[in-house]
Design a protein around this motif. Structure first.
Motif, PDB file in Angstrom:
ATOM      1  N   HIS A  88      88.648 -25.172  70.007  1.00 21.71           N
ATOM      2  CA  HIS A  88      89.774 -26.006  70.429  1.00 21.71           C
ATOM      3  C   HIS A  88      90.812 -26.149  69.329  1.00 21.71           C
ATOM      4  N   GLU A  89      90.335 -26.188  68.095  1.00 19.30           N
ATOM      5  CA  GLU A  89      91.221 -26.402  66.960  1.00 19.30           C
ATOM      6  C   GLU A  89      91.011 -25.302  65.925  1.00 19.30           C
ATOM      7  N   TRP A  90      91.963 -25.194  65.004  1.00 21.88           N
ATOM      8  CA  TRP A  90      91.822 -24.242  63.900  1.00 21.88           C
ATOM      9  C   TRP A  90      90.550 -24.524  63.102  1.00 21.88           C
ATOM     10  N   SER A  91      90.173 -25.792  63.023  1.00 24.81           N
ATOM     11  CA  SER A  91      88.954 -26.166  62.292  1.00 24.81           C
ATOM     12  C   SER A  91      87.705 -25.546  62.904  1.00 24.81           C
ATOM     13  N   ASP A  92      87.737 -25.277  64.216  1.00 21.82           N
ATOM     14  CA  ASP A  92      86.593 -24.603  64.846  1.00 21.82           C
ATOM     15  C   ASP A  92      86.456 -23.177  64.328  1.00 21.82           C
ATOM     16  N   LEU A  93      87.587 -22.507  64.110  1.00 21.60           N
ATOM     17  CA  LEU A  93      87.543 -21.168  63.538  1.00 21.60           C
ATOM     18  C   LEU A  93      87.055 -21.215  62.101  1.00 21.60           C
ATOM     19  N   GLU A  94      87.494 -22.225  61.367  1.00 29.51           N
ATOM     20  CA  GLU A  94      87.022 -22.364  59.986  1.00 29.51           C
ATOM     21  C   GLU A  94      85.515 -22.586  59.952  1.00 29.51           C
ATOM     22  N   ARG A  95      85.015 -23.346  60.898  1.00 26.29           N
ATOM     23  CA  ARG A  95      83.573 -23.603  60.961  1.00 26.29           C
ATOM     24  C   ARG A  95      82.792 -22.325  61.282  1.00 26.29           C
ATOM     25  N   LEU A  96      83.300 -21.527  62.204  1.00 23.23           N
ATOM     26  CA  LEU A  96      82.583 -20.319  62.618  1.00 23.23           C
ATOM     27  C   LEU A  96      82.642 -19.219  61.566  1.00 23.23           C
ATOM     28  N   GLY A  97      83.782 -19.036  60.940  1.00 21.97           N
ATOM     29  CA  GLY A  97      83.970 -17.927  60.010  1.00 21.97           C
ATOM     30  C   GLY A  97      84.384 -16.657  60.739  1.00 21.97           C
ATOM     31  N   PHE A  98      85.053 -15.759  60.008  1.00 19.49           N
ATOM     32  CA  PHE A  98      85.700 -14.580  60.596  1.00 19.49           C
ATOM     33  C   PHE A  98      84.883 -13.315  60.363  1.00 19.49           C
ATOM     34  N   ILE A  99      84.714 -12.517  61.401  1.00 16.57           N
ATOM     35  CA  ILE A  99      84.100 -11.195  61.286  1.00 16.57           C
ATOM     36  C   ILE A  99      85.229 -10.190  61.112  1.00 16.57           C
ATOM     37  N   ASP A 100      85.233  -9.523  59.989  1.00 18.56           N
ATOM     38  CA  ASP A 100      86.358  -8.699  59.560  1.00 18.56           C
ATOM     39  C   ASP A 100      86.101  -7.222  59.876  1.00 18.56           C
ATOM     40  N   TYR A 101      87.187  -6.461  59.965  1.00 16.21           N
ATOM     41  CA  TYR A 101      87.132  -5.011  60.141  1.00 16.21           C
ATOM     42  C   TYR A 101      88.479  -4.455  59.697  1.00 16.21           C
ATOM     43  N   PRO A 102      88.613  -3.162  59.484  1.00 10.55           N
ATOM     44  CA  PRO A 102      89.916  -2.632  59.079  1.00 10.55           C
ATOM     45  C   PRO A 102      91.008  -3.022  60.078  1.00 10.55           C
ATOM     46  N   GLU A 103      92.121  -3.498  59.570  1.00 11.57           N
ATOM     47  CA  GLU A 103      93.268  -3.925  60.377  1.00 11.57           C
ATOM     48  C   GLU A 103      93.003  -5.215  61.148  1.00 11.57           C
ATOM     49  N   ALA A 104      91.882  -5.882  60.881  1.00  7.66           N
ATOM     50  CA  ALA A 104      91.552  -7.101  61.629  1.00  7.66           C
ATOM     51  C   ALA A 104      92.535  -8.218  61.354  1.00  7.66           C
ATOM     52  N   HIS A 105      93.004  -8.356  60.111  1.00  4.53           N
ATOM     53  CA  HIS A 105      93.902  -9.465  59.790  1.00  4.53           C
ATOM     54  C   HIS A 105      95.204  -9.355  60.575  1.00  4.53           C
ATOM     55  N   ALA A 106      95.764  -8.158  60.636  1.00  2.00           N
ATOM     56  CA  ALA A 106      97.010  -7.979  61.385  1.00  2.00           C
ATOM     57  C   ALA A 106      96.777  -8.222  62.874  1.00  2.00           C
TER      58      ALA A 106
END
Length: 305
Positions: free
Chosen positions: A174-192
């Motif tokens: 629901h909030e950006w804090s939920d993403l911070e809690r979960l953490g990001f699964i990264d891959y090439p070009e994932a940030h863009a």
């Protein structure tokens, strides 16, 4: 290189067995037929032995006859390859980004099972490599996310692909804090890729780079393994999610107005596609939406945020 006219004279002579009849068929004098044969024999040795009732081929003559047959077959193959009917056998080379490639690859195998004489060759690659591979004719067909402006390439719309925010099953965002809690699964070009979707859903967010990185893979087929095990979230093109086999272990968060990429099919513009490649494109266009329909019907949950 043997003179083609001399070879035609030799073939007529072998077929008719007589210098006079060969000359009549070719609209030549008998002396010209003899001269052509002599030119060949100067290069290859004795080819025929004259007999009262015709001619007899020497071993060299039989070898030349076989050579003429091989040349005729090669001519037919060349004509076939340059014609619209060239779909009897050969290779179909397709190079694509990973996400759409996960869906297209099994379809290519289905087609090869139907047409075993068509050998499928597929490679996953980013846009830049796809462009180079098609321009250098290492692959017949390519799919890219950005329409090229190179006049050497023909480009047509292939399909549209939305980006999706994918989380572990039973998680909500629901909030950006939920993403911070979960953490990001990264891959090439994932940030863009993720920034394009998350900036629309969470305007003014501090950026994907601020999120805790919970995992990384350069294999797009493996990224959702992290998510399914509850190790984090990711943003991924829809076809990569559709190709994942355990949809009950993940959830897709609806993020309002979709962010959609148009995928472009490319090939060299200067010459037509081989018929088998054109038929492969038709086959894929007809069927590429089928896996989407099936997978969408089986989705367990789509949560609005």
């Amino acid at each position: 290189m043997l003179n083609p006219q001399w070879l035609r004279t030799f073939l007529a002579l072998v077929e008719l067995g007589n210098f006079t009849r060969a000359a009549e068929r070719l609209d030549l004098t008998q002396a010209a037929v003899s001269q052509h044969l002599r030119h060949l024999e100067d290069q290859l040795g004795l080819l025929v032995v004259r007999r009262p009732r015709g001619i007899e081929l020497t071993p060299a003559g039989r070898a030349l006859l076989d050579y003429c047959g091989e040349m005729e077959l090669a001519d037919r193959r060349l004509t076939s390859r340059l014609s619209d009917q060239e779909d009897e056998a050969g290779e179909v080379g397709l190079i694509t980004p990973g996400s759409i490639g996960l869906v297209l690859f099994p379809l290519l195998l289905d087609l090869q099972q139907q047409r075993p004489e068509w050998k499928m060759r597929h490679r996953f690659a980013p846009d830049s490599e796809v462009l180079d591979a098609v321009l250098e004719s290492r692959y017949d067909l390519g799919i890219v996310a950005l329409k090229p402006d190179d006049p050497r390439l023909a480009a047509s719309r292939f399909i549209e692909e939305p980006l999706e925010l994918v989380v572990p099953a039973h998680e909500d965002v629901h909030e950006w804090s939920d993403l911070e809690r979960l953490g990001f699964i990264d891959y090439p070009e994932a940030h863009a890729t993720a920034s394009r979707l998350l900036s629309r859903r969470f305007p003014g967010n501090p950026g994907v780079g601020s999120l805790r990185r919970q995992g990384f893979s350069n294999q797009i087929s493996l990224i959702l393994e992290f998510v399914a095990r509850g190790l984090g979230f990711t943003v991924i093109p829809r076809y990569a999610r559709i190709a994942f086999g355990r949809e009950e272990e993940i959830g897709v968060m609806e993020c309002g107005a979709p962010v959609i990429d148009t995928l472009w099919l490319i090939h060299r513009a200067e010459w037509p596609l081989p018929a088998r490649c054109a038929r492969t494109v038709e086959y894929l266009r007809e069927r590429v939406s089928v896996p989407v329909i099936k997978c969408e019907a089986k989705r367990k949950r789509v949560v609005k945020v």
